[in-house]
Design an enzyme around this catalytic site. Structure first.
Site, mmCIF file in Angstrom:
data_model
loop_
_atom_site.group_PDB
_atom_site.id
_atom_site.type_symbol
_atom_site.label_atom_id
_atom_site.label_comp_id
_atom_site.label_asym_id
_atom_site.label_seq_id
_atom_site.Cartn_x
_atom_site.Cartn_y
_atom_site.Cartn_z
ATOM 1 N N HIS A 130 30.139 -8.024 -52.391
ATOM 2 C CA HIS A 130 29.491 -8.707 -51.328
ATOM 3 C C HIS A 130 30.647 -9.399 -50.565
ATOM 4 C CE1 HIS A 130 27.466 -11.657 -48.771
ATOM 5 N NE2 HIS A 130 27.450 -12.597 -49.549
ATOM 6 N N CYS A 172 22.250 -13.324 -50.905
ATOM 7 C CA CYS A 172 23.203 -12.379 -50.497
ATOM 8 C C CYS A 172 23.258 -11.382 -51.695
ATOM 9 C CB CYS A 172 24.660 -13.259 -50.711
ATOM 10 S SG CYS A 172 24.833 -14.203 -49.338
ATOM 11 N N ASN A 186 30.131 -12.799 -43.134
ATOM 12 C CA ASN A 186 28.996 -12.726 -44.062
ATOM 13 C C ASN A 186 27.669 -12.459 -43.537
ATOM 14 O OD1 ASN A 186 27.101 -13.185 -46.426
ATOM 15 N ND2 ASN A 186 28.245 -15.030 -46.816
#
Length: 334
Positions: A253, A114, A283
């Site tokens: 993020h 990520c 996500n």
């Protein structure tokens, strides 16, 4: 010294939307539970498309917005944890071929989960400032639906598919101000896709144990992420003699609304400074930050010259923060 600027941004999401109500029919969960725990209402799922397809579509728009001809792109770097192929070729090479840049261009992938987009920024920034490259296309692209176990309610509710792309070019204005990246491999077992690599090669046994899917120790990851992200952002702000009030937009993020809110409160960012897209995309790992920047750009919030602070935390563990001035002299205005 040469400066590096982010001169264009773009994103792409596949058409199919998987809502929380759809997931209610697949696993023991509910829309209320998912929204309360994660902030996610829906996510996009790729059908008939692979990671390089998603990345190519975002890349084409980024190149167009940069006002560049394709041959002016001298490097493509792709961050992904869901590549088209496990070993080779790289997803970046396939994106290059899809763009018609199939001879002579530097193209490679990185794996930072990520945190991928911030690692991409650091690489592109270094290549530009060293004079080695002039126009670097960076792509965060993920088809996470291919590595998610849709019988595991703790993970399948979180992830979506999508891609974000940016052009980093040599410029004398709106530079990338600073980037900080780091890692801690001692806790890699807390967020991992165990199987299909050399540790657990694909076999009937690894497939039966569902080792080819994402496994996560959610509570531990949450605690470490909040502490680590807070420290990372404080360090980069102090290093540049800045505070949260010097930042126009905080673009984290998009992992989990509770992580984002916890970090935001500790760093004293106001609601209007924060860019949030988690409710509609979930996500998307390495794609989440460029997708969020693009959403805020297309809606008119982020403008040429806006000061952005980015942060991310992912499997590895990896993490990072970046401060940059958005846009440049020839920046595409919507």
């Amino acid at each position: 010294m040469l400066k590096a600027s982010l001169i264009s941004i773009a994103s792409y999401v596949p058409e199919k939307i998987l809502t929380n109500f759809d997931l209610e029919k697949m696993v023991d969960t509910s829309d209320e539970w998912i929204v309360k725990r994660t902030g996610i209402k829906e996510r996009h799922i790729a059908e008939g498309e692979i990671t390089s397809d998603l990345g190519t579509k975002a890349a084409k728009l980024a190149i167009k917005r940069a006002g560049l001809e394709k041959p002016q792109i001298d490097t493509i770097i792709c961050a992904t944890m869901s590549p088209d192929h496990l070993c080779m070729p790289s997803t970046a090479c396939k994106i290059a071929a899809n763009l018609g840049l199939d001879y002579g261009i530097t193209a490679f992938d990185i794996s930072a989960a990520c945190t991928g987009f911030i690692y991409l920024l650091q690489l592109a920034n270094s290549l530009i400032k060293s004079g080695a490259k002039k126009n670097v296309l960076i792509v965060g692209a993920e088809k996470l639906s291919s590595v998610v176990d849709y019988t595991d309610r703790s993970t399948c509710i979180l992830f979506g598919d999508g891609a974000g792309a940016a052009i980093i070019s040599a410029s004398n204005e709106n530079e990338i101000i600073d980037i900080h990246t780091a890692s801690d491999g001692t806790q890699s077992h807390l967020l991992i896709t165990p199987g299909c690599g050399s540790a657990y090669p694909a076999s009937d046994e690894t497939l039966a144990k569902r080792l080819n899917f994402i496994h996560m120790s959610g509570n531990e990851v949450f605690k470490i992420a909040v502490q680590t992200l807070t420290k990372s952002v404080i360090e980069i702000l102090e290093r540049n003699n800045m505070t949260s009030r010097d930042i126009d937009f905080f673009v984290p993020h998009q992992a989990n609304i509770r992580i984002i809110e916890a970090v935001k409160q500790r760093l004293d960012f106001k609601d209007e400074q924060c860019v949030l897209t988690i409710a509609k995309y979930g996500n998307t790992s390495s794609a989440s930050i460029p997708m969020a920047i693009n959403d805020a750009y297309e809606s008119g919030r982020i403008k040429n010259g806006s000061t952005l602070l980015l942060d991310a935390f992912g499997g590895g563990f990896t993490w990072g923060s970046a401060i940059l001035k958005f846009g440049g002299k020839n920046f595409y205005q919507i």
